[in-house]
Structures are given as C-alpha cells and as structure tokens.
Scaffold this active site. Structure first.
Site, PDB file in Angstrom:
ATOM      1  N   GLN A 203       5.248  18.694 -68.614  1.00 18.88           N
ATOM      2  CA  GLN A 203       5.357  19.364 -69.905  1.00 18.88           C
ATOM      3  C   GLN A 203       4.446  18.685 -70.914  1.00 18.88           C
ATOM      4  O   GLN A 203       4.504  17.465 -71.096  1.00 18.88           O
ATOM      5  CB  GLN A 203       6.777  19.373 -70.460  1.00 18.88           C
ATOM      6  CG  GLN A 203       6.857  20.234 -71.732  1.00 18.88           C
ATOM      7  CD  GLN A 203       8.212  20.262 -72.388  1.00 18.88           C
ATOM      8  OE1 GLN A 203       8.673  19.256 -72.901  1.00 18.88           O
ATOM      9  NE2 GLN A 203       8.854  21.432 -72.375  1.00 18.88           N
TER      10      GLN A 203
ATOM     11  N   CYS B  61      10.934  22.018 -78.846  1.00 18.38           N
ATOM     12  CA  CYS B  61      11.508  20.774 -79.360  1.00 18.38           C
ATOM     13  C   CYS B  61      11.570  20.800 -80.880  1.00 18.38           C
ATOM     14  O   CYS B  61      10.567  21.080 -81.549  1.00 18.38           O
ATOM     15  CB  CYS B  61      10.687  19.582 -78.887  1.00 18.38           C
ATOM     16  SG  CYS B  61      11.356  17.992 -79.443  1.00 18.38           S
TER      17      CYS B  61
ATOM     18  N   ASN C 283      17.917  28.754 -70.521  1.00 15.97           N
ATOM     19  CA  ASN C 283      18.275  27.363 -70.777  1.00 15.97           C
ATOM     20  C   ASN C 283      19.223  27.330 -71.976  1.00 15.97           C
ATOM     21  O   ASN C 283      19.190  28.190 -72.832  1.00 15.97           O
ATOM     22  CB  ASN C 283      16.987  26.557 -71.051  1.00 15.97           C
ATOM     23  CG  ASN C 283      17.236  25.137 -71.500  1.00 15.97           C
ATOM     24  OD1 ASN C 283      16.706  24.698 -72.510  1.00 15.97           O
ATOM     25  ND2 ASN C 283      18.040  24.398 -70.758  1.00 15.97           N
TER      26      ASN C 283
ATOM     27  N   GLY D 113      23.261  25.357 -72.892  1.00 18.14           N
ATOM     28  CA  GLY D 113      24.701  25.517 -72.726  1.00 18.14           C
ATOM     29  C   GLY D 113      25.166  25.716 -71.300  1.00 18.14           C
ATOM     30  O   GLY D 113      26.317  26.095 -71.076  1.00 18.14           O
TER      31      GLY D 113
ATOM     32  N   GLY E 267      20.023  21.229 -68.509  1.00 17.57           N
ATOM     33  CA  GLY E 267      19.611  20.009 -69.183  1.00 17.57           C
ATOM     34  C   GLY E 267      20.614  18.883 -69.053  1.00 17.57           C
ATOM     35  O   GLY E 267      20.727  18.244 -68.012  1.00 17.57           O
ATOM     36  N   ARG E 268      21.382  18.654 -70.116  1.00 15.45           N
ATOM     37  CA  ARG E 268      22.228  17.459 -70.182  1.00 15.45           C
ATOM     38  C   ARG E 268      23.253  17.376 -69.061  1.00 15.45           C
ATOM     39  O   ARG E 268      23.555  16.282 -68.571  1.00 15.45           O
ATOM     40  CB  ARG E 268      22.931  17.414 -71.543  1.00 15.45           C
ATOM     41  CG  ARG E 268      22.008  17.010 -72.685  1.00 15.45           C
ATOM     42  CD  ARG E 268      22.650  17.262 -74.027  1.00 15.45           C
ATOM     43  NE  ARG E 268      22.753  18.693 -74.313  1.00 15.45           N
ATOM     44  CZ  ARG E 268      23.520  19.211 -75.258  1.00 15.45           C
ATOM     45  NH1 ARG E 268      24.281  18.416 -75.995  1.00 15.45           N
ATOM     46  NH2 ARG E 268      23.532  20.510 -75.462  1.00 15.45           N
TER      47      ARG E 268
END
Length: 341
Positions: free
Chosen positions: A73, A103, A214, A216, A237-238
């Site tokens: 990225q 971002c 992407n 949640g 993600g997280r």
C-alpha cells in the site's frame, strides 16, 4: 523476485484480505498471518511514496517470499512520484500496488493523501493511471464512502467512475465516512456509522468492478455472509490482528474451498520458531515478532498466561525461542483446566 500472479489467482486471494494497518501489519505480522492462512491476501503498512522516492527508504519494501500473496500500500498524491514508487514495489515482487485513499490521520492529511483524496477524484484517477502505466502489476484503491460533509450516495459513484476510467478494476471500500475535522483516527474507526447497503449498491451499479468491503467485520461468519450477499471480497482489520486464529485458521476451508486441514495457533507457533531464530541471529529482538502473537489464543484457556509470558519476557536481554516454547507449554497445560479468559 516473486512471479507476478495470474489475474484469477489474485482475484481469488481477494476473497479475504487483511487490511493494511499502521504499526501492525509489518513483515513479522504478515509472516505470522501466512502461517494461519495459505490463501488470504496480506497488505503492508502504508508506505509513503516520498519516503521511497525522495528518502531512499527501500528497506520499507523488505518482505519474505513466504508472505506471498502480499500487496504494497502506497500513500501519496503526486502522479509521477507514485509511478516511481509503484515501479519500485513491482520490482520488489509485490503482487499488487494499492493507493491509500482512506486513512484519516492529521499527518496523512498534511501530506495531501489518504482520505482527503476522496475530495479530489480527478487527481486520484491521474495517480492511478500513472501507476498503471509505470509497471506491470495490478493497481487498486482503498477508499472511504466519503469525508466530512460529502454525501456518500453522490460522491462515491463519481469517485469510482473516475478511477475505473483510469484503469482500476478492483477497490476496497471502508463502509464508513471519515470525519477529518472533529474526529481522531481512532474515533474514525468506530463512530461514523457503517453503510454496507451503499457498498452493495455500488456493486450493482458497477458490476464489473471487483469490490471488497471493509469496516466493522469481526468474525469469519460475518465475512462469509457478506460474500454470500454478492460482494467480491472482504477485508478484515483489527479483528484479524487481535484474534488472528478466529479469522484465519478456518479461512482457507470456508472462504477458499481448501480441502487441507484447518491450521491451529499451536501449529503457527511451532512454525514461527525457525523464523524467530533467524531474526535473532540477524540482530533482531524477540519482542519485534512476539508483539504480533499476543492474540493467538484469544478466547481460549491459557490466553492470559500466554500473553503474560510474552509481554513480560520478550523484552529481556537474551530472550529467545525457548521463551515462546515455555509460553506455549503453559497454554497446552491449561487448555483443559482453565476458564476462557
């Protein structure tokens, strides 16, 4: 250098990808995730084009062929500079070059890249076209549904139409607006409401555009459900960082149709030991790797003991793979007797 993938091969990998996350998805994290899933597409942390082109920070491109398929990225807004950075990424062997348009951090905004680019779709299209012309691997875009006072239903279709015209065939859409004025980057990951319906409408509006969703997504069940609803891919993600086994151990079977046995966190730990030894022999520190392994046993008996051993011991002088083995032994011993922590 790794061979460039077939279009179909990269398309398949996009069914499940792990989001680029600053300070988290470094090469050690990606190596661990590859021990859990053979097929999911992995992303680097964002690397700025100025750092590569003007700063000569080519070490930021370092990765292992064993991470493959892995995407780079990039952050930036200068078409010529991004083209040069993309060429460097292709030469380094990355399977895909991704442009960050999502971002929301102040530092990123000041550099005129990240989510602020949602306000300049023509510039994004120019950047993408330059990156595509400069090198042979696929260029993709990760974006938000809009920023600040924009109306996502109006700006997102226009944004997508312009980058498609520039040659982009694949996007990853974070299904939240980013508030650049008033919310911190952390708040931007949670407070703006999710709008999955809008992303699904974009798939109907642009049926030939490969869209990954992407934002949640916290479980493999949820990822499977979103794919079943007609989206092309899911980017996690997280949850993939904090509970990697929950997301990745069964992913090859459930997402990619593999007939191989599911991976296990115990197996991943064993597979990491030679990598750890090599890293230490080259002058690295144990905690540079083990900080990414803390969540491997999340929700399982012994998880607390595992985290404690690694957190307390990995920074000590001389700490090595034997510390990881001792921590794993505690997890194994506690598996039958400890409550889930």
């Amino acid at each position: 250098m790794t061979d460039f993938p077939t279009k179909k091969g990269l398309c398949d990998a996009h069914r499940l990808s792990i989001a680029p996350m600053m300070d988290w998805t470094d090469r050690h994290c990606r190596y661990l995730h590859r021990r859990l899933s053979r097929h999911a597409l992995l992303y680097t942390e964002m690397v700025t084009a100025p750092a590569l082109v003007r700063g000569g920070a080519v070490h930021l491109l370092e990765h292992s062929p064993e991470e493959y398929p892995v995407a780079l990225q990039l952050g930036g807004s200068d078409p010529a500079e991004l083209a040069r950075a993309a060429r460097m990424g292709a030469q380094a062997g990355y399977a895909e070059i991704n442009l960050n348009c999502g971002c929301p951090s102040d530092r990123v905004q000041s550099g005129r890249f990240g989510a602020i680019l949602m306000t300049e779709p023509a510039l994004v299209a120019e950047c993408c076209a330059a990156m595509i012309d400069a090198q042979p691997v696929e260029v993709t875009v990760k974006c938000r549904i809009g920023v600040d006072d924009q109306t996502p239903e109006e700006v997102l279709p226009e944004f997508l139409a312009q980058i498609i015209a520039a040659g982009v065939q694949r996007v990853q859409i974070h299904a939240r607006k980013a508030w650049l004025d008033g919310l911190s980057p952390k708040e931007n990951r949670d407070i703006p409401p999710l709008n999955y319906d809008l992303v699904q409408r974009m798939k109907m509006l642009f049926p030939n555009l490969h869209i990954s969703i992407n934002g949640g997504i916290t479980s493999l069940d949820q990822a499977v459900s979103l794919l079943d609803q007609g989206l092309d891919g899911v980017m996690v993600g997280r949850a993939a960082y904090h509970q990697p086994a929950d997301i990745l151990c069964a992913a090859d079977r459930r997402i990619f149709g593999s007939t191989e046995p599911d991976t296990t966190p115990e197996g991943a730990v064993q597979a990491m030991l030679p990598y750890i030894e090599t890293h230490l022999a080259s002058g690295g520190r144990l905690n540079q790797i083990t900080r990414h392994m803390l969540g491997l046993f999340a929700g399982r008996p012994g998880a607390r003991a595992w985290r404690r051993h690694l957190s307390e011991g990995a920074t000590r002088p001389g700490a090595g793979p034997e510390l990881v083995e001792r921590a794993l032994a505690e997890v194994t011993d506690l598996k039958e007797s400890s409550p889930i922590l």
